[in-house]
Design a protein around this motif. Structure first.
Motif, PDB file in Angstrom:
ATOM      1  N   GLN A 113     -23.905 -16.286  21.342  1.00 12.88           N
ATOM      2  CA  GLN A 113     -24.181 -16.401  22.915  1.00 12.88           C
ATOM      3  C   GLN A 113     -25.712 -15.655  23.081  1.00 12.88           C
ATOM      4  O   GLN A 113     -26.487 -16.309  23.630  1.00 12.88           O
ATOM      5  CB  GLN A 113     -23.169 -15.564  23.750  1.00 12.88           C
ATOM      6  N   LEU A 114     -25.857 -14.641  22.592  1.00 18.73           N
ATOM      7  CA  LEU A 114     -27.210 -13.961  22.611  1.00 18.73           C
ATOM      8  C   LEU A 114     -28.294 -14.919  22.096  1.00 18.73           C
ATOM      9  O   LEU A 114     -29.280 -15.050  22.922  1.00 18.73           O
ATOM     10  CB  LEU A 114     -27.245 -12.664  21.819  1.00 18.73           C
ATOM     11  N   LYS A 115     -27.785 -15.331  20.885  1.00 22.47           N
ATOM     12  CA  LYS A 115     -29.054 -16.391  20.374  1.00 22.47           C
ATOM     13  C   LYS A 115     -29.290 -17.524  21.157  1.00 22.47           C
ATOM     14  O   LYS A 115     -30.332 -17.976  21.522  1.00 22.47           O
ATOM     15  CB  LYS A 115     -28.591 -16.665  18.929  1.00 22.47           C
ATOM     16  N   HIS A 116     -28.265 -17.967  21.679  1.00 25.30           N
ATOM     17  CA  HIS A 116     -28.141 -19.528  22.290  1.00 25.30           C
ATOM     18  C   HIS A 116     -28.485 -19.461  23.912  1.00 25.30           C
ATOM     19  O   HIS A 116     -29.039 -20.468  24.146  1.00 25.30           O
ATOM     20  CB  HIS A 116     -27.156 -20.364  21.820  1.00 25.30           C
ATOM     21  N   GLU A 117     -28.046 -18.337  24.488  1.00 26.26           N
ATOM     22  CA  GLU A 117     -28.103 -18.394  25.769  1.00 26.26           C
ATOM     23  C   GLU A 117     -29.301 -17.446  26.431  1.00 26.26           C
ATOM     24  O   GLU A 117     -29.562 -17.684  27.510  1.00 26.26           O
ATOM     25  CB  GLU A 117     -26.612 -17.913  26.541  1.00 26.26           C
ATOM     26  N   ILE A 118     -29.666 -16.537  25.549  1.00 26.90           N
ATOM     27  CA  ILE A 118     -30.801 -15.744  26.060  1.00 26.90           C
ATOM     28  C   ILE A 118     -32.160 -15.802  25.161  1.00 26.90           C
ATOM     29  O   ILE A 118     -33.269 -16.320  25.642  1.00 26.90           O
ATOM     30  CB  ILE A 118     -30.492 -14.168  26.199  1.00 26.90           C
ATOM     31  N   ILE A 119     -31.896 -15.794  24.028  1.00 28.36           N
ATOM     32  CA  ILE A 119     -33.110 -15.770  23.033  1.00 28.36           C
ATOM     33  C   ILE A 119     -33.792 -17.129  23.089  1.00 28.36           C
ATOM     34  O   ILE A 119     -35.134 -17.335  23.251  1.00 28.36           O
ATOM     35  CB  ILE A 119     -32.953 -15.300  21.908  1.00 28.36           C
ATOM     36  N   ALA A 120     -33.160 -18.323  22.499  1.00 27.06           N
ATOM     37  CA  ALA A 120     -33.619 -19.474  22.362  1.00 27.06           C
ATOM     38  C   ALA A 120     -34.270 -19.924  23.735  1.00 27.06           C
ATOM     39  O   ALA A 120     -35.393 -20.583  23.644  1.00 27.06           O
ATOM     40  CB  ALA A 120     -32.630 -20.450  21.830  1.00 27.06           C
ATOM     41  N   PRO A 121     -33.513 -20.017  24.825  1.00 24.58           N
ATOM     42  CA  PRO A 121     -34.371 -20.439  26.220  1.00 24.58           C
ATOM     43  C   PRO A 121     -35.492 -19.749  26.648  1.00 24.58           C
ATOM     44  O   PRO A 121     -36.348 -20.402  27.099  1.00 24.58           O
ATOM     45  CB  PRO A 121     -33.044 -20.611  27.116  1.00 24.58           C
ATOM     46  N   THR A 122     -35.457 -18.533  26.347  1.00 25.72           N
ATOM     47  CA  THR A 122     -36.665 -17.503  26.776  1.00 25.72           C
ATOM     48  C   THR A 122     -37.750 -17.984  25.751  1.00 25.72           C
ATOM     49  O   THR A 122     -38.898 -18.102  26.474  1.00 25.72           O
ATOM     50  CB  THR A 122     -36.027 -15.980  26.439  1.00 25.72           C
ATOM     51  N   LEU A 123     -37.617 -17.937  24.546  1.00 27.56           N
ATOM     52  CA  LEU A 123     -38.687 -17.938  23.884  1.00 27.56           C
ATOM     53  C   LEU A 123     -39.014 -19.810  24.125  1.00 27.56           C
ATOM     54  O   LEU A 123     -40.298 -19.825  23.830  1.00 27.56           O
ATOM     55  CB  LEU A 123     -38.311 -18.147  22.182  1.00 27.56           C
ATOM     56  N   GLN A 124     -38.291 -20.615  24.519  1.00 28.03           N
ATOM     57  CA  GLN A 124     -38.832 -21.898  24.726  1.00 28.03           C
ATOM     58  C   GLN A 124     -39.622 -21.773  26.020  1.00 28.03           C
ATOM     59  O   GLN A 124     -40.705 -22.408  26.064  1.00 28.03           O
ATOM     60  CB  GLN A 124     -37.639 -22.889  24.964  1.00 28.03           C
ATOM     61  N   ALA A 125     -39.139 -20.987  26.978  1.00 29.74           N
ATOM     62  CA  ALA A 125     -39.819 -20.776  28.429  1.00 29.74           C
ATOM     63  C   ALA A 125     -41.142 -20.299  28.173  1.00 29.74           C
ATOM     64  O   ALA A 125     -42.030 -20.548  29.148  1.00 29.74           O
ATOM     65  CB  ALA A 125     -38.817 -20.175  29.366  1.00 29.74           C
TER      66      ALA A 125
END
Length: 161
Positions: A11-23
């Motif tokens: 969840q940390l990886k896919h709900e926070i980290i991946a979308p943040t780095l994409q943003a």
């Protein structure tokens, strides 16, 4: 091997980290796995304040490092686009406070720290290289991280689906 953490790694990886780095347009598999692994290595994705030290947030960024990222990098004219993306993640409270209270901001600042490193990111699936990169460019020679023993944490980050 199971890794004991505070938050669910996937969840940390896919709900926070991946979308943040994409943003902030600093994403990619290596960046996502590295930033996930750093949260595990620095705080077990559980602690928001360092015990007996100044570091803050899941990524355990020290205030001096945070401020240096702003003063000597993000505030430069050359980084105006990235600065705008980071500012879009902020709430009205002080930036430093948000290393604890704002997971997306803390994640973005960890990635900014890594973006400033002089070496390219390692291969996304090489846990040993990701752990060594963390030690060299995020934790420092003087830091407590151990690249060898933290390899399992970076493997957990890679494996989180």
């Amino acid at each position: 091997m199971s890794v004991c953490t505070g938050l669910d790694i996937s969840q940390l990886k896919h709900e926070i980290i991946a979308p943040t780095l994409q943003a902030i347009a600093l994403d990619g598999p290596a960046a996502v796995n590295l930033v996930t692994g750093i949260a595990l290595a620095e705080s077990r994705a559980a602690y928001l304040r360092q015990f007996n030290g100044p570091a803050l947030g899941l990524w355990q960024m020290e205030p001096a490092t945070h401020d240096d990222c702003w003063t000597n990098f993000l505030n430069s004219t050359a980084q105006s686009v990235l600065r705008g993306r980071i500012e879009g993640l902020l709430s009205p409270e002080p930036r430093l406070t948000q290393l604890v209270s704002n997971l997306r901001y803390a994640c973005a600042m960890a990635r900014v720290r890594l973006f400033r490193a002089p070496a390219p990111l390692p291969v996304a699936t090489d846990a040993a290289a990701l752990s060594a990169y963390h030690k060299q460019f995020y934790n420092s020679v003087l830091g407590a991280a151990n690249a060898g023993s933290n390899r399992v944490l970076f493997q957990a980050a890679i494996d989180a689906t």
